[in-house]
Motif scaffolding. Structure first.
Motif, PDB file in Angstrom:
ATOM      1  N   PHE A 297      14.835   7.654   3.113  1.00 48.53           N
ATOM      2  CA  PHE A 297      14.067   7.109   4.426  1.00 48.53           C
ATOM      3  C   PHE A 297      12.686   7.795   4.240  1.00 48.53           C
ATOM      4  O   PHE A 297      11.474   6.988   4.510  1.00 48.53           O
ATOM      5  CB  PHE A 297      14.559   7.579   5.679  1.00 48.53           C
ATOM      6  N   ALA A 298      12.571   9.249   4.059  1.00 48.73           N
ATOM      7  CA  ALA A 298      11.306   9.706   3.933  1.00 48.73           C
ATOM      8  C   ALA A 298      10.234   9.083   3.022  1.00 48.73           C
ATOM      9  O   ALA A 298       9.145   9.068   3.115  1.00 48.73           O
ATOM     10  CB  ALA A 298      11.313  11.380   3.832  1.00 48.73           C
ATOM     11  N   PHE A 299      10.999   8.718   1.599  1.00 45.08           N
ATOM     12  CA  PHE A 299      10.212   8.189   0.600  1.00 45.08           C
ATOM     13  C   PHE A 299       9.732   6.864   1.071  1.00 45.08           C
ATOM     14  O   PHE A 299       8.466   6.335   0.642  1.00 45.08           O
ATOM     15  CB  PHE A 299      11.167   8.194  -0.583  1.00 45.08           C
ATOM     16  N   ALA A 300      10.446   6.279   1.516  1.00 45.66           N
ATOM     17  CA  ALA A 300      10.251   4.421   1.832  1.00 45.66           C
ATOM     18  C   ALA A 300       9.062   4.505   2.730  1.00 45.66           C
ATOM     19  O   ALA A 300       8.150   3.876   2.486  1.00 45.66           O
ATOM     20  CB  ALA A 300      11.393   3.932   2.338  1.00 45.66           C
ATOM     21  N   LYS A 301       9.179   5.549   3.660  1.00 41.56           N
ATOM     22  CA  LYS A 301       8.237   5.662   4.758  1.00 41.56           C
ATOM     23  C   LYS A 301       6.549   5.859   4.169  1.00 41.56           C
ATOM     24  O   LYS A 301       5.638   5.284   4.191  1.00 41.56           O
ATOM     25  CB  LYS A 301       8.514   6.688   5.808  1.00 41.56           C
ATOM     26  N   ALA A 302       6.742   6.844   3.147  1.00 40.12           N
ATOM     27  CA  ALA A 302       5.531   7.163   2.478  1.00 40.12           C
ATOM     28  C   ALA A 302       5.080   6.121   1.563  1.00 40.12           C
ATOM     29  O   ALA A 302       3.778   5.932   1.507  1.00 40.12           O
ATOM     30  CB  ALA A 302       5.689   8.561   1.707  1.00 40.12           C
ATOM     31  N   PHE A 303       6.031   5.556   0.848  1.00 43.40           N
ATOM     32  CA  PHE A 303       5.690   4.679  -0.080  1.00 43.40           C
ATOM     33  C   PHE A 303       5.050   3.342   0.554  1.00 43.40           C
ATOM     34  O   PHE A 303       3.980   3.000   0.241  1.00 43.40           O
ATOM     35  CB  PHE A 303       6.827   4.120  -0.879  1.00 43.40           C
ATOM     36  N   LYS A 304       5.607   3.100   1.828  1.00 46.18           N
ATOM     37  CA  LYS A 304       5.057   1.975   2.403  1.00 46.18           C
ATOM     38  C   LYS A 304       3.764   2.238   3.073  1.00 46.18           C
ATOM     39  O   LYS A 304       2.696   1.290   2.921  1.00 46.18           O
ATOM     40  CB  LYS A 304       6.103   1.503   3.455  1.00 46.18           C
ATOM     41  N   ARG A 305       3.437   3.381   3.363  1.00 38.51           N
ATOM     42  CA  ARG A 305       2.172   3.950   3.895  1.00 38.51           C
ATOM     43  C   ARG A 305       1.066   3.736   2.835  1.00 38.51           C
ATOM     44  O   ARG A 305      -0.174   3.238   3.088  1.00 38.51           O
ATOM     45  CB  ARG A 305       2.228   5.204   4.372  1.00 38.51           C
ATOM     46  N   GLU A 306       1.460   3.798   1.774  1.00 39.62           N
ATOM     47  CA  GLU A 306       0.309   3.923   0.477  1.00 39.62           C
ATOM     48  C   GLU A 306       0.095   2.438   0.009  1.00 39.62           C
ATOM     49  O   GLU A 306      -0.795   2.053  -0.544  1.00 39.62           O
ATOM     50  CB  GLU A 306       0.811   4.955  -0.637  1.00 39.62           C
ATOM     51  N   TYR A 307       1.450   1.748  -0.280  1.00 40.62           N
ATOM     52  CA  TYR A 307       1.565   0.484  -0.869  1.00 40.62           C
ATOM     53  C   TYR A 307       1.497  -0.677   0.004  1.00 40.62           C
ATOM     54  O   TYR A 307       1.146  -1.987  -0.445  1.00 40.62           O
ATOM     55  CB  TYR A 307       2.593   0.267  -2.029  1.00 40.62           C
ATOM     56  N   ALA A 310       7.660  -2.119   1.204  1.00 37.57           N
ATOM     57  CA  ALA A 310       8.909  -1.238   0.906  1.00 37.57           C
ATOM     58  C   ALA A 310       8.999  -1.144  -0.487  1.00 37.57           C
ATOM     59  O   ALA A 310       8.748  -2.172  -1.331  1.00 37.57           O
ATOM     60  CB  ALA A 310       9.964  -2.023   1.724  1.00 37.57           C
ATOM     61  N   PRO A 311       9.757  -0.010  -1.021  1.00 36.36           N
ATOM     62  CA  PRO A 311      10.047   0.200  -2.363  1.00 36.36           C
ATOM     63  C   PRO A 311      10.612  -0.961  -2.871  1.00 36.36           C
ATOM     64  O   PRO A 311      10.429  -1.449  -3.887  1.00 36.36           O
ATOM     65  CB  PRO A 311      10.730   1.501  -2.429  1.00 36.36           C
ATOM     66  N   GLY A 312      11.851  -1.542  -2.171  1.00 35.95           N
ATOM     67  CA  GLY A 312      12.607  -2.446  -2.737  1.00 35.95           C
ATOM     68  C   GLY A 312      11.759  -3.660  -2.981  1.00 35.95           C
ATOM     69  O   GLY A 312      12.143  -4.540  -4.089  1.00 35.95           O
ATOM     70  N   VAL A 313      11.195  -4.305  -2.135  1.00 32.93           N
ATOM     71  CA  VAL A 313       9.974  -5.263  -2.186  1.00 32.93           C
ATOM     72  C   VAL A 313       9.366  -5.353  -3.261  1.00 32.93           C
ATOM     73  O   VAL A 313       8.952  -6.262  -4.016  1.00 32.93           O
ATOM     74  CB  VAL A 313       9.628  -5.636  -0.974  1.00 32.93           C
ATOM     75  N   TYR A 314       8.572  -3.827  -3.325  1.00 33.92           N
ATOM     76  CA  TYR A 314       7.629  -3.918  -4.455  1.00 33.92           C
ATOM     77  C   TYR A 314       8.223  -3.886  -6.010  1.00 33.92           C
ATOM     78  O   TYR A 314       7.923  -4.510  -6.702  1.00 33.92           O
ATOM     79  CB  TYR A 314       7.305  -2.356  -4.545  1.00 33.92           C
ATOM     80  N   ARG A 315       9.569  -3.231  -6.042  1.00 37.10           N
ATOM     81  CA  ARG A 315      10.161  -3.561  -7.288  1.00 37.10           C
ATOM     82  C   ARG A 315      10.506  -4.918  -7.513  1.00 37.10           C
ATOM     83  O   ARG A 315      10.443  -5.417  -8.841  1.00 37.10           O
ATOM     84  CB  ARG A 315      11.655  -2.589  -7.301  1.00 37.10           C
ATOM     85  N   ARG A 316      11.048  -5.778  -6.603  1.00 36.51           N
ATOM     86  CA  ARG A 316      11.502  -7.280  -6.875  1.00 36.51           C
ATOM     87  C   ARG A 316      10.211  -7.949  -7.261  1.00 36.51           C
ATOM     88  O   ARG A 316      10.018  -8.736  -8.184  1.00 36.51           O
ATOM     89  CB  ARG A 316      11.860  -7.774  -5.672  1.00 36.51           C
TER      90      ARG A 316
END
Length: 322
Positions: A297-307, A310-316
């Motif tokens: 959860f903490a990672f996903a929040k930080a990743f979405k703030r930067e990119y 969401a990480p899963g959407v970015y990967r797809r």
């Protein structure tokens, strides 16, 4: 930790593309801007590079482009265009330039070949571009000059000169293995170009990343961040690596790198995460752990703030675009 290699790898989005250009005077070739970094190697003869205005540039740029003067190129010269700016190659600045057309291309080389012009003096170049993500450039690349011109004659930049000679030999006389050797040499050429430029900066005049990579306090801290982005780094811990006080280290790091230590740590963690998402099938919990986050959860929040996604959407999306 080889920070230059890591920084470039974090931006790479594919293998370089390249074309051998063979021109006989009079000849002129107009090359549009590309989303990445462009390069030219003069294998034989001489020519001019005439930068174009930036009206056709891709939407994403590292920096606004400045007006540039034509550049005379000689055998062995290497040109690197940080933003893939549109330009003209010609035997003379006054020669009219034409766009690449299908009839210019001919087979029989380990890479595509463009042949054009009249029956005058011959010029042979290796031209191409490196696919780099300009949307989130590493600050090392962002601080490079827009155009790097490296002559390799008279013993200058010997390793780069050796790479150019190897490329020229493989292209002049393709043999068994050339199809694998040429792309590998072109891939390595980017590191040779940037290393030659960084090492050519006078110590007294070096600033930014050219100085940071050799700084006795900042370089060890950068290496530590790159080697172990998941560690619980603090400014004090990084300052200890360089033997400076917290305040002195923070000032020096910010001056040379262009952002504070903790901001760079976050940048590198997110860059590492994005690369893992693009290039591996690691679960999000693993990606979070390898980039210093205690929970998905903490990672996903930080990743979405930067990119912004969401990480899963970015990967797809990254896999779909590959």
């Amino acid at each position: 930790m080889d920070i230059l290699t890591e920084a470039l790898a974090s931006m790479r989005t594919g293998r370089p593309t390249s074309v051998r250009t063979e021109g006989r005077a009079p000849w002129g070739l107009r090359l549009p801007s590309v989303a990445g970094a462009g390069f030219h190697v003069v294998l034989h003869g001489s020519c001019w590079l005439i930068p174009l205005e930036d009206e056709e540039a891709p939407a994403r740029r590292l920096e606004p482009l400045e007006p540039l003067k034509p550049i005379a190129l000689s055998p062995g010269d290497v040109i690197f265009l940080r933003d893939g700016r549109g330009h003209i190659l010609a035997d003379d600045p006054a020669t009219p330039a034409e766009e690449e057309r299908p009839e210019h291309f001919r087979p029989g080389s380990p890479i595509a070949t463009v042949s054009m012009g009249g029956d005058g003096a011959r010029t042979s170049l290796l031209c191409g571009n490196y696919h780099l993500d300009q949307g989130r450039p590493h600050p090392l690349v962002r601080q490079l000059p827009e155009v790097i011109h490296l002559p390799t004659r008279n013993g200058r930049h010997p390793e780069l000169s050796a790479a150019v000679q190897l490329l020229g030999a493989e292209l002049e006389n393709p043999r068994i293995g050339s199809d694998g050797i040429v792309p590998t040499l072109i891939d390595s050429l980017l590191l040779y170009i940037l290393r030659a430029w960084l090492e050519a900066q006078p110590p007294a005049a070096a600033a930014g990343w050219a100085a940071a990579l050799g700084d006795s306090a900042v370089a060890p801290a950068l290496a530590a961040i790159h080697e172990a982005p998941s560690a619980t780094w603090t400014v004090e811990a990084l300052a200890d690596r360089g033997g400076l006080s917290r305040a002195a280290f923070a000032r020096r790091f910010t001056t040379l790198v262009g952002e504070p230590p903790m901001a760079y740590l976050t940048r590198w963690r997110m860059t590492t995460a994005a690369r893992l998402l693009r290039e591996s099938d690691a679960p999000l919990t693993t990606v979070a752990s390898r980039t210093g986050y205690g929970s998905e959860f903490a990672f996903a929040k930080a990743f979405k703030r930067e990119y912004g996604t969401a990480p899963g959407v970015y990967r797809r999306e990254a896999r779909a675009a590959a």
